[in-house]
Design a protein around this motif. Sequence first.
Motif, PDB file in Angstrom:
ATOM      1  N   MET A  38     102.461  -4.188  55.965  1.00  0.00           N
ATOM      2  CA  MET A  38     103.732  -4.566  56.557  1.00  0.00           C
ATOM      3  C   MET A  38     103.525  -5.808  57.407  1.00  0.00           C
ATOM      4  SD  MET A  38     106.240  -2.432  55.812  1.00  0.00           S
ATOM      5  CE  MET A  38     107.385  -2.305  57.174  1.00  0.00           C
ATOM      6  N   HIS A  40     103.662  -8.447  60.423  1.00  0.00           N
ATOM      7  CA  HIS A  40     103.661  -8.357  61.901  1.00  0.00           C
ATOM      8  C   HIS A  40     103.093  -7.035  62.409  1.00  0.00           C
ATOM      9  CE1 HIS A  40     106.045 -11.944  61.684  1.00  0.00           C
ATOM     10  NE2 HIS A  40     106.957 -11.320  60.981  1.00  0.00           N
ATOM     11  N   ARG A  41     102.317  -6.358  61.573  1.00  0.00           N
ATOM     12  CA  ARG A  41     101.713  -5.104  62.011  1.00  0.00           C
ATOM     13  C   ARG A  41     100.238  -5.110  61.650  1.00  0.00           C
ATOM     14  NH1 ARG A  41     106.614  -4.484  60.806  1.00  0.00           N
ATOM     15  NH2 ARG A  41     107.993  -3.112  61.973  1.00  0.00           N
ATOM     16  N   ALA A  42      99.471  -4.325  62.391  1.00  0.00           N
ATOM     17  CA  ALA A  42      98.065  -4.191  62.048  1.00  0.00           C
ATOM     18  C   ALA A  42      97.946  -3.525  60.681  1.00  0.00           C
ATOM     19  CB  ALA A  42      97.352  -3.351  63.103  1.00  0.00           C
ATOM     20  N   TYR A  49      94.216  -7.209  62.634  1.00  0.00           N
ATOM     21  CA  TYR A  49      95.420  -8.005  62.834  1.00  0.00           C
ATOM     22  C   TYR A  49      95.013  -9.319  63.475  1.00  0.00           C
ATOM     23  CZ  TYR A  49     100.182  -9.274  64.011  1.00  0.00           C
ATOM     24  OH  TYR A  49     101.382  -9.926  64.099  1.00  0.00           O
ATOM     25  N   ARG A  52      91.049  -9.872  63.967  1.00  0.00           N
ATOM     26  CA  ARG A  52      90.247  -9.071  64.876  1.00  0.00           C
ATOM     27  C   ARG A  52      90.545  -7.615  64.590  1.00  0.00           C
ATOM     28  NH1 ARG A  52      92.107  -7.725  69.735  1.00  0.00           N
ATOM     29  NH2 ARG A  52      90.575  -6.628  70.934  1.00  0.00           N
ATOM     30  N   GLU A  53      89.525  -6.768  64.728  1.00  0.00           N
ATOM     31  CA  GLU A  53      89.801  -5.366  64.498  1.00  0.00           C
ATOM     32  C   GLU A  53      90.618  -4.847  65.668  1.00  0.00           C
ATOM     33  OE1 GLU A  53      86.448  -2.854  63.914  1.00  0.00           O
ATOM     34  OE2 GLU A  53      87.682  -1.198  63.240  1.00  0.00           O
ATOM     35  N   VAL A  54      91.760  -4.263  65.375  1.00  0.00           N
ATOM     36  CA  VAL A  54      92.640  -3.807  66.434  1.00  0.00           C
ATOM     37  C   VAL A  54      92.623  -2.293  66.524  1.00  0.00           C
ATOM     38  CG1 VAL A  54      94.925  -3.963  67.388  1.00  0.00           C
ATOM     39  CG2 VAL A  54      94.104  -5.769  65.923  1.00  0.00           C
ATOM     40  N   VAL A  55      92.650  -1.641  65.371  1.00  0.00           N
ATOM     41  CA  VAL A  55      92.710  -0.190  65.348  1.00  0.00           C
ATOM     42  C   VAL A  55      91.486   0.325  64.605  1.00  0.00           C
ATOM     43  CG1 VAL A  55      94.205   1.768  64.917  1.00  0.00           C
ATOM     44  CG2 VAL A  55      95.168  -0.523  64.997  1.00  0.00           C
ATOM     45  N   GLU A  56      90.940   1.413  65.093  1.00  0.00           N
ATOM     46  CA  GLU A  56      89.864   2.038  64.344  1.00  0.00           C
ATOM     47  C   GLU A  56      90.464   2.906  63.256  1.00  0.00           C
ATOM     48  OE1 GLU A  56      86.697   3.896  66.827  1.00  0.00           O
ATOM     49  OE2 GLU A  56      87.654   2.685  68.363  1.00  0.00           O
TER      50      GLU A  56
ATOM     51  N   ARG B  33      93.869  -0.948  77.643  1.00  0.00           N
ATOM     52  CA  ARG B  33      94.561  -0.870  76.364  1.00  0.00           C
ATOM     53  C   ARG B  33      95.086   0.548  76.205  1.00  0.00           C
ATOM     54  NH1 ARG B  33      93.036  -2.553  70.625  1.00  0.00           N
ATOM     55  NH2 ARG B  33      93.062  -0.668  69.420  1.00  0.00           N
ATOM     56  N   ARG B  99     101.882  -4.025  66.850  1.00  0.00           N
ATOM     57  CA  ARG B  99     102.512  -2.896  66.160  1.00  0.00           C
ATOM     58  C   ARG B  99     101.520  -2.269  65.201  1.00  0.00           C
ATOM     59  NH1 ARG B  99     108.516  -3.618  65.783  1.00  0.00           N
ATOM     60  NH2 ARG B  99     108.917  -5.153  67.394  1.00  0.00           N
TER      61      ARG B  99
END
Lengths: 61, 167
Positions: A38, A40-42, A49, A52-56, B33, B99
């Motif tokens: 999607m 504009h989303r990670a 995102y 850079r890694e934003v979410v694991e 965060r 997001r």
Amino acid sequence: MPNPKRRHSQKRTSTRRAHDALSKHSLSECPNCHEKKMPHRACAKCGYYKGREVVEVEEAS
Amino acid sequence: MRHKVAGWKLGRNTAHRRSLLRNLVTSLIVEERIETTIPKAKAMRPHVEKMITLGKRGDLAARRLAASYLMTDESVVKLFDTIAPRFGDRNGGYLRIVRTAWQKGDGAEKAFVELLGSEKVLDEKREKRAEARAKRVAEAKKAMEEAEAQAQTQAAPEAAEKQEEEK
């Protein structure tokens, strides 16, 4: 109470619904893993995102 | 006319909303965060920026104002000593809202809120978490292997008989 005078044909129903279709989401490509994501989303697949890694993201083991 | 600028009510009364926002701001300052929903993230942004502005002022009055809003003393100390100096040459826009996915249950869109310039701290935290996870996995594996070996040595004759019976 007011009541319908005439039978409502199937065509009338389907003609009315001709404009009710849902449109598909536009998806962009993740620059890291090249999956669809999607905008504009990670990324749901790799969690990146903007480079850079934003979410694991948990790998299924 | 100031139409459409009322902000976010978040389905709460005034006191509840104020508590929620204070909690969110305090958590963000302590953790650097946090994960929350998009409307909450957007609602907390001005409050966080006001706190950081107080932190940049740095005098005793500012410190007392911040302490009257933030929930813990620890967060006030962190705000004034480590976070505010980071944003010396920046006028606002201290947050990043990324997001992510949708919440299961009510389908609310979720996001990570992080302070700019906290990447290093966050990466260190992530590494620590990964290490802890690897350690846990290794320990669990070891324990399982030991238990298996013990079971085999202890009940070797019985187990063999049982297996034959099952066959």
